[in-house]
Each structure stands twice: as structure tokens, then as C-alpha cells.
Design a protein around this motif. Sequence first.
Motif, PDB file in Angstrom:
ATOM      1  N   ILE B  29       0.819  -1.220   0.000  1.00 31.46           N
ATOM      2  CA  ILE B  29       0.000   0.000   0.000  1.00 31.46           C
ATOM      3  C   ILE B  29       0.856   1.274   0.000  1.00 31.46           C
ATOM      4  O   ILE B  29       0.651   2.141  -0.851  1.00 31.46           O
ATOM      5  CB  ILE B  29      -1.032  -0.043   1.148  1.00 31.46           C
ATOM      6  CG1 ILE B  29      -2.027  -1.172   0.860  1.00 31.46           C
ATOM      7  CG2 ILE B  29      -1.774   1.300   1.281  1.00 31.46           C
ATOM      8  CD1 ILE B  29      -2.923  -1.530   1.987  1.00 31.46           C
ATOM      9  N   PRO B  30       1.853   1.400   0.902  1.00 34.37           N
ATOM     10  CA  PRO B  30       2.705   2.595   0.807  1.00 34.37           C
ATOM     11  C   PRO B  30       3.386   2.702  -0.562  1.00 34.37           C
ATOM     12  O   PRO B  30       3.467   3.785  -1.126  1.00 34.37           O
ATOM     13  CB  PRO B  30       3.746   2.377   1.910  1.00 34.37           C
ATOM     14  CG  PRO B  30       3.117   1.441   2.865  1.00 34.37           C
ATOM     15  CD  PRO B  30       2.224   0.565   2.064  1.00 34.37           C
ATOM     16  N   THR B  33       0.973   3.955  -3.200  1.00 33.67           N
ATOM     17  CA  THR B  33       0.683   5.391  -3.059  1.00 33.67           C
ATOM     18  C   THR B  33       1.870   6.222  -3.555  1.00 33.67           C
ATOM     19  O   THR B  33       1.686   7.286  -4.127  1.00 33.67           O
ATOM     20  CB  THR B  33       0.349   5.775  -1.599  1.00 33.67           C
ATOM     21  OG1 THR B  33       1.448   5.408  -0.768  1.00 33.67           O
ATOM     22  CG2 THR B  33      -0.912   5.114  -1.100  1.00 33.67           C
ATOM     23  N   ILE B  39      -4.852   6.289  -2.297  1.00 33.30           N
ATOM     24  CA  ILE B  39      -4.717   5.359  -1.155  1.00 33.30           C
ATOM     25  C   ILE B  39      -5.928   4.426  -1.001  1.00 33.30           C
ATOM     26  O   ILE B  39      -5.783   3.253  -0.685  1.00 33.30           O
ATOM     27  CB  ILE B  39      -4.408   6.102   0.173  1.00 33.30           C
ATOM     28  CG1 ILE B  39      -4.077   5.083   1.273  1.00 33.30           C
ATOM     29  CG2 ILE B  39      -5.542   7.023   0.597  1.00 33.30           C
ATOM     30  CD1 ILE B  39      -3.442   5.640   2.504  1.00 33.30           C
ATOM     31  N   GLN B  95      -8.563  11.031   3.140  1.00 30.53           N
ATOM     32  CA  GLN B  95      -7.260  10.455   2.786  1.00 30.53           C
ATOM     33  C   GLN B  95      -6.262  10.613   3.936  1.00 30.53           C
ATOM     34  O   GLN B  95      -5.510   9.700   4.246  1.00 30.53           O
ATOM     35  CB  GLN B  95      -6.710  11.193   1.563  1.00 30.53           C
ATOM     36  CG  GLN B  95      -7.621  11.166   0.379  1.00 30.53           C
ATOM     37  CD  GLN B  95      -7.081  10.277  -0.712  1.00 30.53           C
ATOM     38  OE1 GLN B  95      -5.897  10.091  -0.806  1.00 30.53           O
ATOM     39  NE2 GLN B  95      -7.951   9.732  -1.524  1.00 30.53           N
ATOM     40  N   PHE B  99      -3.896   7.750   5.812  1.00 33.35           N
ATOM     41  CA  PHE B  99      -2.426   7.795   5.850  1.00 33.35           C
ATOM     42  C   PHE B  99      -1.942   7.714   7.298  1.00 33.35           C
ATOM     43  O   PHE B  99      -1.020   6.951   7.612  1.00 33.35           O
ATOM     44  CB  PHE B  99      -1.907   9.089   5.210  1.00 33.35           C
ATOM     45  CG  PHE B  99      -1.672   8.963   3.722  1.00 33.35           C
ATOM     46  CD1 PHE B  99      -0.528   8.339   3.243  1.00 33.35           C
ATOM     47  CD2 PHE B  99      -2.577   9.470   2.815  1.00 33.35           C
ATOM     48  CE1 PHE B  99      -0.297   8.226   1.879  1.00 33.35           C
ATOM     49  CE2 PHE B  99      -2.359   9.361   1.442  1.00 33.35           C
ATOM     50  CZ  PHE B  99      -1.217   8.734   0.976  1.00 33.35           C
ATOM     51  N   MET B 267       4.417   7.333   5.919  1.00 33.00           N
ATOM     52  CA  MET B 267       2.948   7.373   5.785  1.00 33.00           C
ATOM     53  C   MET B 267       2.367   8.370   6.792  1.00 33.00           C
ATOM     54  O   MET B 267       1.470   9.144   6.475  1.00 33.00           O
ATOM     55  CB  MET B 267       2.332   5.979   6.021  1.00 33.00           C
ATOM     56  CG  MET B 267       2.569   4.975   4.926  1.00 33.00           C
ATOM     57  SD  MET B 267       1.852   5.412   3.329  1.00 33.00           S
ATOM     58  CE  MET B 267       0.226   4.690   3.447  1.00 33.00           C
TER      59      MET B 267
END
Lengths: 173, 274
Positions: B29-30, B33, B39, B95, B99, B267
Motif C-alpha cells: 500500500i505505501p 501510493t 490510497i 485520505q 495515511f 505514511m
Amino acid sequence: MTDTVKVQGNRESLIAPEGVDAGHQNEALVGPADGKSPEKVATVSYVSSSSAKGTFDIEALVGYILLVGVLTSMALIMSGLVWHWLRTGEIGIRYSISGMNFFEFLLKGLGQVFADQYRPRVLVSLGIAMLMLTPFVRVLASMLYFLFAARNWKYAVFTAFVLTILTYSLFLR
Amino acid sequence: MQAIWLFLVSILAGFVGAMSGMGGGVVLIPALTLLGVDIKQAIAISIVSVIATSSGSASAYVRDHITNLKIGMFLEMFTILGALTGAAITLIAGQRVLFVAFGLVLLASWGALFLQRHEGWQPIAHQDRVSRWLELEGSYYDQATSQTIAYQGGRAYLGGPLMFGAGLIAGLLGIGAGALKVLIHDLVMGLPPKVSTTTSNLIIGVTALAGSSVYLAAGMINPGLAAPVILGIVSGAFIGTRVLVRLTNETVRRFFMVVLLVLGAQMLLRGILR
């Protein structure tokens, strides 16, 4: 003593189980590692969960459902992408799905196959649908097992609950 | 977005995820992004790929009768409700919140790994009434010691609701949250490590499906992005599992702790500075 023994599961896994952190790995795969001999913590009264209730091996069935589901899904997705690449020269495929619940998504893909409308994106869609169907079929098989083979009403109700929630969520749109 | 980049990043995520045992999502996921994927879409794609990695690894352990199906089924009742709730929250969350939440979960995992003590399995002395009624017990054959290990699970009344929380985090952030599930199995329910990790893996698949269904309904699963990611993460996990035996645990642990710290901090900062 057990710490030093490096052993996998009885059968090699396709992928390492999640949740086994690096330092935990051997411990997890080896069993009790508290310095005691295993005899002190273990009772040797093994009754296979499958043999306890007849000869039906639900674990083997569930294992094969998961394996076949994942491998089929991977094969479909890969075939779709390779086919698209051979046809267009593009790596990667672009399309989106929206306004559909899972079953509509699945039926649309199957409908296209039965109508002989084979396209790379149909294979990719079916691959994703097959992946999502894998745990669902696993729960369905478990429910039928608890209901008819094990006749364990308590767990038949539990699995039915999980299946109902999953079915409901797959109908969401 | 070049599919080839998605594929390569996913291989890396699957590889690191399998080696560390944390699953691919925490890296995927990081990374997505950073490649410019939204995200929420990254979370949606990740949770579908979690079905593949967890089912792939669960299959062998279930066939070996190490996984406890009953404990799995009981706890799945809680995790799927958690995952549905978590995914629904993600759909409406900002968002920035996602994060920050992701960063905090990564840093918490780093903390857990940092403070980790290697205590052996302590079988529960007395099984409580609820757990007995739920038939939370089993045995498995440990090939390493040629012993059959019999065990009982306890404190189901606590383990169940806590698993709702684990499912919530899984659905919210698109990860398997396997480490948290294993922690609940180990510390709360007193399951042997082997049973704990493999049963957690079985549960992750169904939990991820519940979360995926919400994201699919919201039209957030983009097959064009998901396809290379799924293939990449499964391939990476497959390679990672093979390499695992050749590296020492301490090397992997140290490497992964650095990865967690860097990803978690970035993040968190991206969330705060947004």
C-alpha cells in the motif's frame, strides 16, 4: 532442543503463513519451544478431527479448494494479460468495473464465455471473480460438512452465519 | 501507470511480506501510493491480493491438519463483521486519516517487533466454560518432534470481540492484519504457535473477502491495476517463502524493522503534512 530443529510443515506451503514474524518462524513451525520436552506439554491422545466423525476429510477438501481456487485464478489472470499483450503489444490492460455486485460481475464474465465472446478482459475478470469465490466456496463446503457429515449443529449455525454475511456482502452494490 | 511497475513493486511487496511474515499489504500500500495510486484504491487492490496470498499459504497447512477449522470458523464470525465495518469506514474516511492510521499501524507493528520476547507456548491450565462449549480444542502431529500436540483454546469470550478489532483494521487498511490475529491467538486464547499462525491465515482469506466485497461494490477495484498486483504479490510471496530458509531470522527481522520504520514514518508524515 526444539529451537535448533529446522522443519517445515508436513507439506511444503505455497506461501509462508502471514503472522509468522521473522523471529517467530522456527518456533511457529516447530511447536512448543519453551525448553520443556514436548512430552511435558503434550498429551498423546491424537484423534484426527476427520477420523473422529467418519472418514470424510474436510481439511483435505478445504485445502484443495483453496489451492485449486488460487491456482486457477492466477492462471486466468495471467492468460488474460498475456493474451492482451500478444494482441495489442501493450503490457497491462485498462478497464474498470462499477455499479455491479459480485454475482453480477461473475455472471457477466461467465455469460461472455458462454456467448463465445472471449476477450482478454473476460479472463482477467473471471480470474478476480475466481479468487473472491475461493474463500466463499471454502465456507460453503465447511457448512455442508458440519451440517451433513459431522452433524455438529452448533458449528453448522456458525458457518451458516458466516456464509449469510458473506453472501449479503457479495450482493452489495 | 505502467503495469510493469505495478508488477515489480508487488513482487517486492510479496517477497518482503512473506519473508517477514507480515503479509504483503504493509509494503504494497505505501509503495502503490508512492507510485501515484490513490490510497483508497491501493487499499482495495491490496485486500483482494490478500485473499490470494493467505489462501495460497493456508492450503497446505489445512491439508496437514494443523489449522483448527472450528476455531477459525468461530473467529471468522467476528472478523468478517469487523472487515465490513472497516471497509465502510474507509469509503467515507478522508485520505489524511487513512495515511495517519496506516502509519500508526506500521509503527505499532515496529514496536511489537522491537519489544518481542520469545517465550514458549504456555498451554492453558483450565479451559473456561464458554470455550469448552465452543469445542475449542484440537491436536496436530508435529513432524519435527514426532509428537502429537494436544491443546485447548481458552478465553473465547475475549478472543472473539478482539478479533472484531483485527478484522476492522484489516478491512480499514486493506491488510491481512495477521500479526494482530496471531497475537490474539497466542496471548489471549493460548493456542500453540503453529496452530495460531496457520489458523490466522485461514481466517485472513475470508476476512479479506468481506472487505473486498465492499470495495467491489463501491467500484474501487480496478482490474487493470489489480491484475498485475495479484500476480506480482503471489509470485513475490512464493519466492520469499523459498528464500526464507536461507537467511537467518535475525537478519530478516532487522531488515524488516527498518522497512517498517521507514514506511510507517513516511505514511504518518504524508498524512500529517497533507
